[in-house]
Design a protein around this motif. Structure first.
Motif, PDB file in Angstrom:
ATOM      1  N   VAL A  33       0.876  -1.172   0.000  1.00 63.19           N
ATOM      2  CA  VAL A  33       0.000   0.000   0.000  1.00 63.19           C
ATOM      3  C   VAL A  33       0.912   1.221   0.000  1.00 63.19           C
ATOM      4  O   VAL A  33       1.676   1.420   0.952  1.00 63.19           O
ATOM      5  CB  VAL A  33      -0.910   0.014   1.244  1.00 63.19           C
ATOM      6  N   ASN A  41      -7.089   2.793   0.380  1.00 57.84           N
ATOM      7  CA  ASN A  41      -6.201   1.763  -0.164  1.00 57.84           C
ATOM      8  C   ASN A  41      -5.864   0.715   0.888  1.00 57.84           C
ATOM      9  O   ASN A  41      -5.854  -0.489   0.609  1.00 57.84           O
ATOM     10  CB  ASN A  41      -4.889   2.394  -0.655  1.00 57.84           C
ATOM     11  N   LEU A  89      -1.484  -2.344  -4.374  1.00 55.29           N
ATOM     12  CA  LEU A  89      -2.876  -1.907  -4.362  1.00 55.29           C
ATOM     13  C   LEU A  89      -2.861  -0.477  -4.884  1.00 55.29           C
ATOM     14  O   LEU A  89      -2.631   0.483  -4.148  1.00 55.29           O
ATOM     15  CB  LEU A  89      -3.474  -1.995  -2.952  1.00 55.29           C
ATOM     16  N   HIS A  91      -4.232   2.912  -7.252  1.00 57.66           N
ATOM     17  CA  HIS A  91      -5.457   3.613  -7.619  1.00 57.66           C
ATOM     18  C   HIS A  91      -5.117   4.679  -8.663  1.00 57.66           C
ATOM     19  O   HIS A  91      -3.975   4.800  -9.100  1.00 57.66           O
ATOM     20  CB  HIS A  91      -6.191   4.151  -6.402  1.00 57.66           C
ATOM     21  N   SER A 120     -14.325   1.108  -7.589  1.00 62.62           N
ATOM     22  CA  SER A 120     -14.202   2.530  -7.883  1.00 62.62           C
ATOM     23  C   SER A 120     -14.964   3.311  -6.828  1.00 62.62           C
ATOM     24  O   SER A 120     -15.863   2.779  -6.165  1.00 62.62           O
ATOM     25  CB  SER A 120     -14.749   2.865  -9.278  1.00 62.62           C
ATOM     26  N   SER A 251     -10.355   4.725  -9.348  1.00 64.67           N
ATOM     27  CA  SER A 251     -10.371   3.275  -9.523  1.00 64.67           C
ATOM     28  C   SER A 251      -9.313   2.616  -8.644  1.00 64.67           C
ATOM     29  O   SER A 251      -8.204   3.128  -8.518  1.00 64.67           O
ATOM     30  CB  SER A 251     -10.103   2.915 -10.986  1.00 64.67           C
ATOM     31  N   TYR A 252      -9.654   1.492  -8.053  1.00 64.05           N
ATOM     32  CA  TYR A 252      -8.722   0.701  -7.253  1.00 64.05           C
ATOM     33  C   TYR A 252      -8.467  -0.629  -7.946  1.00 64.05           C
ATOM     34  O   TYR A 252      -9.417  -1.296  -8.388  1.00 64.05           O
ATOM     35  CB  TYR A 252      -9.296   0.417  -5.861  1.00 64.05           C
TER      36      TYR A 252
END
Length: 323
Positions: A33, A41, A89, A91, A120, A251-252
């Motif tokens: 992260v 996140n 992770l 985004h 998202s 978005s993730y």
């Protein structure tokens, strides 16, 4: 320096890709992260780690590596050894905005391997409870009647709230000046107190002020309404032609070092998407103001490229620079 580092990394990883041959269960999986613990996140990564560990019968560890707007953690994954499974992770900010904003030379679809799109989330346009701004159309009309710009806040230069404001200004012509803060919470307090006219905020820190009646949500920035704000319209619902396709979603998704073997990437993608479609994971997403948005590696790669193109244009036109 970052640009040179990423170019060297790309060369090295392209050579070592051939040598990737790790067992799918011989070593712990790392999920990096690129921010401090506690954010969206981090919450998503820890839920994913829990369920992925159970599914694979393998240790899955979360490592927080904050700094440089997410670039320290991102670069760590790019550099990951070929005998490890190291995931990011990511985004929108880390994989689609930072390369243009910080001129890193990094290309997420070249230097990393998109594995799966998970979710998202939206920003929410908030004003003080007693503000004269009642809707997006009203905001535009009031701007046309003013000679001075509105002041809008964000958690800092180059953040999602800042760039969403610049995108909104570009497509509507609203007169508005950006006021950067050192964090979301102090900016929201000043919106509630009337020192700022409005703000495009991430949802979790705004929720308590909305629920207490100190802030009013007038629109969300995603294409679809959110289940946590069913009565709040999207900006695209404003019946204004220039806003018909407005979308500023975050978005993730999961990416890996590009040294990963295609077989393991495919296996992980299938497992992560299975988790993403499950009720426990989706419940965690909804609690964070996010919604499921599942896609395989190819679909995630396509989205990253589209978002990179959009935000690079906004950054260039606005002249946005990071703090």
């Amino acid at each position: 320096m970052l640009r040179r580092n990423f170019l060297l990394i790309a060369l090295a990883t392209s050579i070592s890709r051939i040598g990737w041959a790790q067992s799918s269960s011989s070593r712990p999986i790392k999920i990096v992260v690129p921010f401090a613990p506690g954010g969206g996140n981090d919450v998503i990564a820890r839920q994913l780690a829990k369920e992925l560990s159970e599914l694979r019968k393998q240790s899955v560890l979360v490592e927080n590596k904050p700094g440089a707007g997410g670039n320290i953690g991102t670069e760590y994954v790019v550099r990951a050894p070929a005998d490890e499974i190291t995931l990011l992770l990511g985004h929108t900010g880390t994989v689609s905005i930072n390369p243009a904003l910080l001129n890193t030379g990094m290309d997420a679809t070249r230097d990393l391997e998109p594995i799966a799109l998970l979710a998202s989330t939206s920003l929410v346009l908030v004003v003080a409870q007693d503000s004269k701004i009642k809707s997006v159309q009203n905001l535009i009309d009031l701007s046309n009647q003013r000679t001075i710009p509105f002041n809008y806040g964000s958690s800092g230069n180059g953040t999602g709230g800042h760039l969403t404001g610049e995108l909104f200004k570009e497509v509507t012509g609203v007169k508005m000046s950006h006021i950067p803060y050192k964090g979301t919470s102090p900016a929201l307090v000043d919106v509630a107190g009337g020192q700022l006219d409005f703000m495009f905020s991430v949802i979790p820190p705004a929720m308590a002020l909305i629920q207490s009646g100190k802030l009013r949500a007038i629109a969300v920035t995603s294409k679809k309404r959110l289940s946590i704000f069913p009565e709040v319209p999207t900006i695209a619902e404003s019946n204004i032609k220039s806003l018909n396709n407005f979308d500023s979603s975050v978005s993730y998704g999961v990416l890996s070092s590009n040294k990963i073997s295609p077989a393991i990437a495919k296996e992980l993608s299938s497992q992560i998407l299975k988790i993403g479609g499950g009720p426990e994971f989706q419940s965690k997403l909804l609690a964070e103001g996010a919604v499921p948005a599942l896609g395989n590696g190819a679909e995630y790669s396509k989205l990253i490229q589209a978002e990179s193109k959009k935000w690079t244009t906004v950054i260039k036109k606005s002249g946005a620079v990071p703090d």
